[in-house]
Design an enzyme around this catalytic site. Structure first.
Site, mmCIF file in Angstrom:
data_model
loop_
_atom_site.group_PDB
_atom_site.id
_atom_site.type_symbol
_atom_site.label_atom_id
_atom_site.label_comp_id
_atom_site.label_asym_id
_atom_site.label_seq_id
_atom_site.Cartn_x
_atom_site.Cartn_y
_atom_site.Cartn_z
ATOM 1 N N THR A 163 0.683 -7.268 5.752
ATOM 2 C CA THR A 163 -0.239 -7.209 4.603
ATOM 3 C C THR A 163 -1.208 -8.387 4.680
ATOM 4 O O THR A 163 -0.881 -9.395 5.303
ATOM 5 C CB THR A 163 0.604 -7.289 3.310
ATOM 6 O OG1 THR A 163 1.184 -6.025 3.084
ATOM 7 C CG2 THR A 163 -0.207 -7.678 2.099
ATOM 8 N N ARG A 191 4.653 4.958 -4.812
ATOM 9 C CA ARG A 191 5.176 3.591 -4.993
ATOM 10 C C ARG A 191 4.011 2.602 -4.938
ATOM 11 O O ARG A 191 3.146 2.666 -4.079
ATOM 12 C CB ARG A 191 6.179 3.277 -3.897
ATOM 13 C CG ARG A 191 6.774 1.857 -3.959
ATOM 14 C CD ARG A 191 6.010 0.871 -3.112
ATOM 15 N NE ARG A 191 6.674 -0.420 -2.997
ATOM 16 C CZ ARG A 191 6.108 -1.505 -2.462
ATOM 17 N NH1 ARG A 191 4.862 -1.458 -2.009
ATOM 18 N NH2 ARG A 191 6.779 -2.632 -2.387
ATOM 19 N N VAL A 192 3.991 1.674 -5.881
ATOM 20 C CA VAL A 192 2.978 0.626 -5.892
ATOM 21 C C VAL A 192 3.689 -0.719 -5.832
ATOM 22 O O VAL A 192 4.658 -0.940 -6.569
ATOM 23 C CB VAL A 192 2.086 0.723 -7.154
ATOM 24 C CG1 VAL A 192 1.132 -0.455 -7.243
ATOM 25 C CG2 VAL A 192 1.309 2.041 -7.156
ATOM 26 N N GLY A 193 3.229 -1.598 -4.951
ATOM 27 C CA GLY A 193 3.840 -2.917 -4.811
ATOM 28 C C GLY A 193 3.127 -3.956 -5.668
ATOM 29 O O GLY A 193 2.436 -3.641 -6.635
ATOM 30 N N ASP A 194 3.303 -5.206 -5.287
ATOM 31 C CA ASP A 194 2.718 -6.319 -6.049
ATOM 32 C C ASP A 194 1.227 -6.506 -5.770
ATOM 33 O O ASP A 194 0.512 -7.091 -6.588
ATOM 34 C CB ASP A 194 3.438 -7.620 -5.680
ATOM 35 C CG ASP A 194 3.307 -7.911 -4.189
ATOM 36 O OD1 ASP A 194 3.765 -7.075 -3.383
ATOM 37 O OD2 ASP A 194 2.722 -8.952 -3.820
ATOM 38 N N THR A 214 2.744 -12.273 -0.596
ATOM 39 C CA THR A 214 3.070 -11.214 0.351
ATOM 40 C C THR A 214 4.575 -11.177 0.524
ATOM 41 O O THR A 214 5.254 -12.169 0.239
ATOM 42 C CB THR A 214 2.367 -11.432 1.710
ATOM 43 O OG1 THR A 214 2.893 -10.491 2.663
ATOM 44 C CG2 THR A 214 2.601 -12.830 2.265
ATOM 45 N N GLY A 215 5.080 -10.037 0.984
ATOM 46 C CA GLY A 215 6.523 -9.876 1.126
ATOM 47 C C GLY A 215 6.961 -8.648 0.349
ATOM 48 O O GLY A 215 6.119 -7.823 -0.018
ATOM 49 N N GLY A 217 7.392 -6.389 -2.348
ATOM 50 C CA GLY A 217 6.692 -6.393 -3.631
ATOM 51 C C GLY A 217 7.601 -6.315 -4.832
ATOM 52 O O GLY A 217 7.290 -6.888 -5.887
HETATM 53 N N1 ASP Z 1 3.700 -7.059 -0.860
HETATM 54 C C1 ASP Z 1 3.437 -5.816 -0.169
HETATM 55 C C2 ASP Z 1 4.074 -4.685 -0.934
HETATM 56 O O1 ASP Z 1 5.203 -4.819 -1.354
HETATM 57 C C3 ASP Z 1 3.917 -5.776 1.228
HETATM 58 C C4 ASP Z 1 3.717 -7.022 2.037
HETATM 59 O O2 ASP Z 1 3.211 -8.025 1.558
HETATM 60 O O3 ASP Z 1 4.084 -7.008 3.236
HETATM 61 O O4 ASP Z 1 3.456 -3.663 -1.068
#
Ligand code: ASP
Length: 299
Positions: A163, A191-194, A214-215, A217
């Site tokens: 990301t 699905r929606v992340g952060d 990032t990571g 979510g």
């Molecule tokens: N944070 C992003 C999500 O969960 C993924 C990522 O940062 O790798 O959609």
């Protein structure tokens, strides 16, 4: 203020054959943003330049190179916020969009809303003539192969890093944060992340600074990571230590990862991650690009 840009290319594990590309990719994005800042461009233009460079680079899970949902489709998320008027723009679960940060910016500039999702975002994009759509503009062999491995049960698909995000401060002290992602591999459609959620994935405010997360979510949302790191800095923690502390909390679960980039209102930088890798790059003033694929832990 010394204009500064900080870029990341995702917290997680970067495959051995992608390490050089990831380092070069974030370096190129930071360099593109530095050109904007050195020419007197503002922090928003710098963030857009960095994120657009990364969306077009197939190394990263954003725009071209994005990961696929369980159904083998593409659904993109992006968000942007600027300190000057606290405006926010974000889009979520938008199908087949190669440059989601531009649509997020259009939401910020041309609507009364903060976040538009799914088919409504496509209608908004068409109305304003923004966004480059088409599955062929996102598809890469690498993403297809990863999806197939996960579908066959030969890989969990978890923890892959790619990301993208950027934070900038310009000569006038304006701050901006932006991020863009395909989300997580094998996510359920919808699905929606952060990444498109202000406070969780990104934040920018004059007295607080600018940050991007990032990571995984789900954990980042729980800890409102992007806002929390800025709150800790405002409470007196050093940016690196604040970023490391929030990453520790958000990545406490066995399959959780977290990375943060941050610029404080006085220009201090923080970069931290709790993951095997997180490609990052920094350009401050006229100094050359610094880039790496891991960041040493703050003391
Ligand atoms: N944070 C992003 C999500 O969960 C993924 C990522 O940062 O790798 O959609």
């Amino acid at each position: 203020m010394i204009p500064t840009i900080v870029v990341h290319g995702g917290a997680g594990r970067i495959a051995d054959d992608q390490l050089d590309r990831a380092r070069a990719g974030v370096g190129a994005a930071a360099a593109a943003a530095a050109i904007v800042l050195r020419a007197g461009g503002d922090a928003q233009r710098a963030v857009i330049a960095a994120v657009r460079t990364l969306e077009d680079d197939p190394t990263f899970n954003a725009g071209r190179g994005a990961c696929m949902t369980r159904a083998g489709t593409f659904e993109l998320d992006a968000g942007i916020m600027r300190s000057s008027d606290l405006r926010i723009g974000a889009v979520a679960a938008v199908p087949d969009l190669a440059d989601p940060i531009l649509l997020a910016e259009a939401v910020m500039e041309r609507s009364d809303h903060n976040l538009i999702a799914g088919d409504g975002a496509v209608v908004f994009a068409r109305k304003h003539g923004v966004g480059s759509f088409g599955r062929e503009k996102l598809w890469t062999e690498k993403a297809q192969a990863r999806w197939q491995l996960a579908k066959n049960g030969e890989s969990s698909g978890q923890g892959q890093a790619d990301t993208v995000g950027a934070v900038a401060i310009d000569v006038n002290g304006m701050l901006c944060a932006g991020c863009s992602t395909g989300g997580v591999l094998m996510k359920l459609p919808g699905r929606v992340g952060d990444s498109p959620l202000p406070g969780a994935g990104f934040y920018a405010a004059p007295a607080l600074g600018a940050s991007c997360a990032t990571g995984r979510g789900e954990a980042i949302m729980t800890h409102v990571a992007a806002y929390e790191v800025l709150r800790r800095i405002a409470d007196g923690e050093a940016p690196d230590a604040a970023a490391a502390g929030v990453c520790d909390r958000a990545a406490a679960g066995p399959s959780d990862t977290c990375g943060l980039i941050v610029i404080a209102p006085d220009g201090r930088i923080g970069v931290a991650h709790r993951s095997e890798h997180m490609s990052w790059a920094i350009v401050s003033g006229d100094l050359p690009v610094q880039a790496g694929i891991v960041r040493p832990r703050a003391p």
